[in-house]
Write an enzyme that holds these catalytic residues in place. Structure first.
Site, PDB file in Angstrom:
ATOM      1  N   LYS A   1       0.817  -1.219   0.000  1.00 14.87           N
ATOM      2  CA  LYS A   1       0.000   0.000   0.000  1.00 14.87           C
ATOM      3  C   LYS A   1       0.849   1.266   0.000  1.00 14.87           C
ATOM      4  O   LYS A   1       0.446   2.273  -0.580  1.00 14.87           O
ATOM      5  CB  LYS A   1      -1.050   0.009   1.110  1.00 14.87           C
ATOM      6  CG  LYS A   1      -0.539   0.012   2.511  1.00 14.87           C
ATOM      7  CD  LYS A   1      -1.701  -0.067   3.464  1.00 14.87           C
ATOM      8  CE  LYS A   1      -1.268   0.055   4.913  1.00 14.87           C
ATOM      9  NZ  LYS A   1       0.003  -0.570   5.274  1.00 14.87           N
TER      10      LYS A   1
ATOM     11  N   ARG B   1      11.742  -6.322   1.057  1.00 16.56           N
ATOM     12  CA  ARG B   1      11.496  -4.878   0.982  1.00 16.56           C
ATOM     13  C   ARG B   1      12.689  -4.073   1.505  1.00 16.56           C
ATOM     14  O   ARG B   1      13.308  -4.423   2.498  1.00 16.56           O
ATOM     15  CB  ARG B   1      10.249  -4.553   1.808  1.00 16.56           C
ATOM     16  CG  ARG B   1       9.881  -3.094   1.768  1.00 16.56           C
ATOM     17  CD  ARG B   1       8.449  -2.892   2.084  1.00 16.56           C
ATOM     18  NE  ARG B   1       8.162  -3.038   3.504  1.00 16.56           N
ATOM     19  CZ  ARG B   1       6.965  -2.778   4.021  1.00 16.56           C
ATOM     20  NH1 ARG B   1       5.975  -2.403   3.256  1.00 16.56           N
ATOM     21  NH2 ARG B   1       6.767  -2.916   5.316  1.00 16.56           N
TER      22      ARG B   1
ATOM     23  N   ARG C   1      13.869  -2.355   7.046  1.00 14.87           N
ATOM     24  CA  ARG C   1      13.282  -1.817   8.267  1.00 14.87           C
ATOM     25  C   ARG C   1      13.359  -2.859   9.383  1.00 14.87           C
ATOM     26  O   ARG C   1      13.158  -4.039   9.143  1.00 14.87           O
ATOM     27  CB  ARG C   1      11.809  -1.473   8.030  1.00 14.87           C
ATOM     28  CG  ARG C   1      11.633  -0.203   7.270  1.00 14.87           C
ATOM     29  CD  ARG C   1      10.238   0.011   6.776  1.00 14.87           C
ATOM     30  NE  ARG C   1       9.185  -0.588   7.596  1.00 14.87           N
ATOM     31  CZ  ARG C   1       7.888  -0.454   7.335  1.00 14.87           C
ATOM     32  NH1 ARG C   1       7.496   0.254   6.301  1.00 14.87           N
ATOM     33  NH2 ARG C   1       6.985  -1.019   8.088  1.00 14.87           N
TER      34      ARG C   1
ATOM     35  N   ARG D   1      -5.560   2.552  12.039  1.00 12.87           N
ATOM     36  CA  ARG D   1      -5.143   1.157  12.185  1.00 12.87           C
ATOM     37  C   ARG D   1      -6.100   0.394  13.094  1.00 12.87           C
ATOM     38  O   ARG D   1      -6.019  -0.818  13.171  1.00 12.87           O
ATOM     39  CB  ARG D   1      -3.820   1.133  12.889  1.00 12.87           C
ATOM     40  CG  ARG D   1      -2.482   0.943  12.254  1.00 12.87           C
ATOM     41  CD  ARG D   1      -2.210  -0.005  11.227  1.00 12.87           C
ATOM     42  NE  ARG D   1      -0.855  -0.490  11.256  1.00 12.87           N
ATOM     43  CZ  ARG D   1       0.194   0.108  10.670  1.00 12.87           C
ATOM     44  NH1 ARG D   1       0.040   1.197   9.993  1.00 12.87           N
ATOM     45  NH2 ARG D   1       1.381  -0.432  10.754  1.00 12.87           N
TER      46      ARG D   1
ATOM     47  N   ARG E   1       3.337  -8.343  13.739  1.00 11.10           N
ATOM     48  CA  ARG E   1       2.585  -7.334  12.972  1.00 11.10           C
ATOM     49  C   ARG E   1       1.367  -7.947  12.287  1.00 11.10           C
ATOM     50  O   ARG E   1       0.318  -7.329  12.217  1.00 11.10           O
ATOM     51  CB  ARG E   1       3.492  -6.687  11.918  1.00 11.10           C
ATOM     52  CG  ARG E   1       4.484  -5.732  12.529  1.00 11.10           C
ATOM     53  CD  ARG E   1       5.536  -5.353  11.546  1.00 11.10           C
ATOM     54  NE  ARG E   1       5.058  -4.465  10.517  1.00 11.10           N
ATOM     55  CZ  ARG E   1       5.673  -4.284   9.346  1.00 11.10           C
ATOM     56  NH1 ARG E   1       6.746  -4.955   9.054  1.00 11.10           N
ATOM     57  NH2 ARG E   1       5.204  -3.432   8.484  1.00 11.10           N
TER      58      ARG E   1
HETATM   59  P1  AMP Z   1       3.887   1.025   8.937  1.00 16.46           P
HETATM   60  O1  AMP Z   1       5.031   1.685   8.262  1.00 16.46           O
HETATM   61  O2  AMP Z   1       2.583   1.681   8.608  1.00 16.46           O
HETATM   62  O3  AMP Z   1       3.847  -0.460   8.707  1.00 16.46           O
HETATM   63  O4  AMP Z   1       4.113   1.243  10.511  1.00 16.46           O
HETATM   64  C1  AMP Z   1       5.237   0.728  11.187  1.00 16.46           C
HETATM   65  C2  AMP Z   1       4.919   0.579  12.666  1.00 16.46           C
HETATM   66  O5  AMP Z   1       4.584   1.873  13.243  1.00 16.46           O
HETATM   67  C3  AMP Z   1       3.731  -0.311  12.992  1.00 16.46           C
HETATM   68  O6  AMP Z   1       4.097  -1.687  13.040  1.00 16.46           O
HETATM   69  C4  AMP Z   1       3.312   0.238  14.358  1.00 16.46           C
HETATM   70  O7  AMP Z   1       4.191  -0.198  15.372  1.00 16.46           O
HETATM   71  C5  AMP Z   1       3.535   1.733  14.188  1.00 16.46           C
HETATM   72  N1  AMP Z   1       2.327   2.421  13.651  1.00 16.46           N
HETATM   73  C6  AMP Z   1       2.252   3.121  12.488  1.00 16.46           C
HETATM   74  N2  AMP Z   1       1.037   3.634  12.308  1.00 16.46           N
HETATM   75  C7  AMP Z   1       0.303   3.244  13.363  1.00 16.46           C
HETATM   76  C8  AMP Z   1      -1.052   3.432  13.751  1.00 16.46           C
HETATM   77  N3  AMP Z   1      -1.900   4.148  12.989  1.00 16.46           N
HETATM   78  N4  AMP Z   1      -1.481   2.863  14.918  1.00 16.46           N
HETATM   79  C9  AMP Z   1      -0.634   2.147  15.697  1.00 16.46           C
HETATM   80  N5  AMP Z   1       0.641   1.918  15.384  1.00 16.46           N
HETATM   81  C10 AMP Z   1       1.126   2.454  14.237  1.00 16.46           C
END
Ligand code: AMP
Length: 251
Positions: free
Chosen positions: A41, A159, A192, A120, A203
Site C-alpha cells: 500500500k 522490501r 526496516r 489502524r 505485525r
Molecule cells: P507502517 O510503516 O505503517 O507499517 O508502521 C510501522 C509501525 O509503526 C507499525 O508496526 C506500528 O508499530 C507503528 N504504527 C504506524 N502507524 C500506526 C497506527 N496508525 N497505529 C498504531 N501503530 C502504528
C-alpha cells in the site's frame, strides 16, 4: 521531486508546505489506504500521490523518523511508541492520535491526502471521522488492498526503504538501479527493523485483530473499495485507478 511527493512533508508537522494541485486535478482527493503489512500500500500511495498531487501521509514514517531523536529528548510516550514499534506491536491509539492532531495542517492541505497506515484500529477510524467532520473534509474512498499471507511474507522479506526520502523498493520486484542506493535521492536503502521475521509475525497478528475490522467499519459507511494486490506494482496501480474511475474518484 516536487513537494507533493516529498514523503518527509508529514514529518515536518505544522511547518510543512505544499505546492498547489496539479492542473489535471479539479479538486483535492482524500483517501485512506488499508491493507496488511507487505501488501504494497505504501508503493500504491506513492504512485497515486504522483497522479493526484495529494500528499502521502504515513504514521509509520513519523515513528521511524522519531527514532533519530536523542533518547534523552524523547517524551515517555514516544519511547513507549518506539518500543511497541520495534516489537511489531501497534502504538497506542492515544499517541497516534496526538501525532495526527499535531499535523492537522497536513489533513487540511488544499492538495488532498492519502493516509497510509492510519487509521489502524476502529477507535482511530472513529477519531478520524470526527476530525474530518469538524474540518468539513469528506473521504473519497478507502482503498483496501488484499493479498494471501504467503505472498505477504515473501514481499516483506525483500522490501528495502530509503533512509532519506522513504521511497520503497523490493530486491526482486522493484530493484534500485544500483543495489542499496535510492534512484531518487541517492540515500542508503535499508531493511526496516520491523520487516525482520520475528516482528513480521507480531505485525500480522496485530493486523488481524485490530486492523481487519476497519474494512467493516468503512464498508458500512459505503467508502470501501477492495483491490486485489496481486501482480506488479504497476498492475495493481492500474487496477486501482480503474476502480476509482468507476467510482468517479480519480479525476
Ligand atoms: P507502517 O510503516 O505503517 O507499517 O508502521 C510501522 C509501525 O509503526 C507499525 O508496526 C506500528 O508499530 C507503528 N504504527 C504506524 N502507524 C500506526 C497506527 N496508525 N497505529 C498504531 N501503530 C502504528
Amino acid at each position: 521531486m516536487n513537494a507533493k511527493n516529498d514523503r518527509a512533508a508529514w514529518l515536518k508537522g505544522p511547518a510543512a508546505h505544499c505546492s498547489p494541485l496539479p492542473e489535471t486535478q479539479t479538486r483535492p482527493r482524500h483517501f485512506v489506504l488499508l491493507g496488511a503489512p507487505g501488501v504494497g500500500k505504501g508503493t500504491q500511495a506513492e504512485l497515486l500521490s504522483a497522479r493526484l498531487g495529494a500528499c502521502q501521509l504515513s504514521t509509520g514514517d513519523i515513528f521511524r523518523a522519531a527514532k533519530s531523536i536523542a533518547a534523552c529528548e524523547r517524551s515517555p510516550a514516544l519511547n513507549l511508541a518506539l518500543d511497541a514499534m520495534r516489537k511489531g506491536e501497534l502504538v497506542s491509539d492515544e499517541t497516534v492520535l496526538a501525532m495526527v492532531t499535531e499535523r492537522i495542517v497536513c489533513l487540511r492541505c488544499g492538495g488532498g491526502f492519502l493516509l497510509d497506515g492510519f487509521p489502524r484500529t476502529v477507535a482511530q477510524a472513529e477519531a478520524l471521522t470526527r476530525l474530518l467532520a469538524r474540518e468539513q473534509i469528506q473521504l473519497d474512498a478507502v482503498l483496501s488492498y488484499e493479498l494471501p499471507l504467503e505472498t505477504i511474507v515473501a514481499r516483506l522479506s525483500g522490501r528495502r526503504t530509503c533512509e532519506k526520502c522513504k521511497a520503497v523498493y523490493h530486491v526482486q520486484s522493484r530493484p534500485a538501479k544500483v543495489e542499496g542506493v535510492c534512484d531518487g535521492c541517492g540515500g542508503n536503502l535499508i531493511q526496516r527493523e520491523d520487516d525482520r521475521p520475528e516482528s513480521v509475525k507480531v505485525r500480522m497478528a496485530a493486523y488481524e485483530s485490530s486492523t481487519a475490522p476497519l474494512a467493516d467499519y468503512y464498508r458500512k459507511l459505503n467508502l470501501l473499495v477492495s483491490v486485489s494486490a496481486e501482480g506488479s506494482p504497476e498492475a495493481v496501480y492500474q487496477r486501482t485507478v480503474q476502480m476509482l474511475e468507476a467510482k468517479g474518484g480519480c479525476g
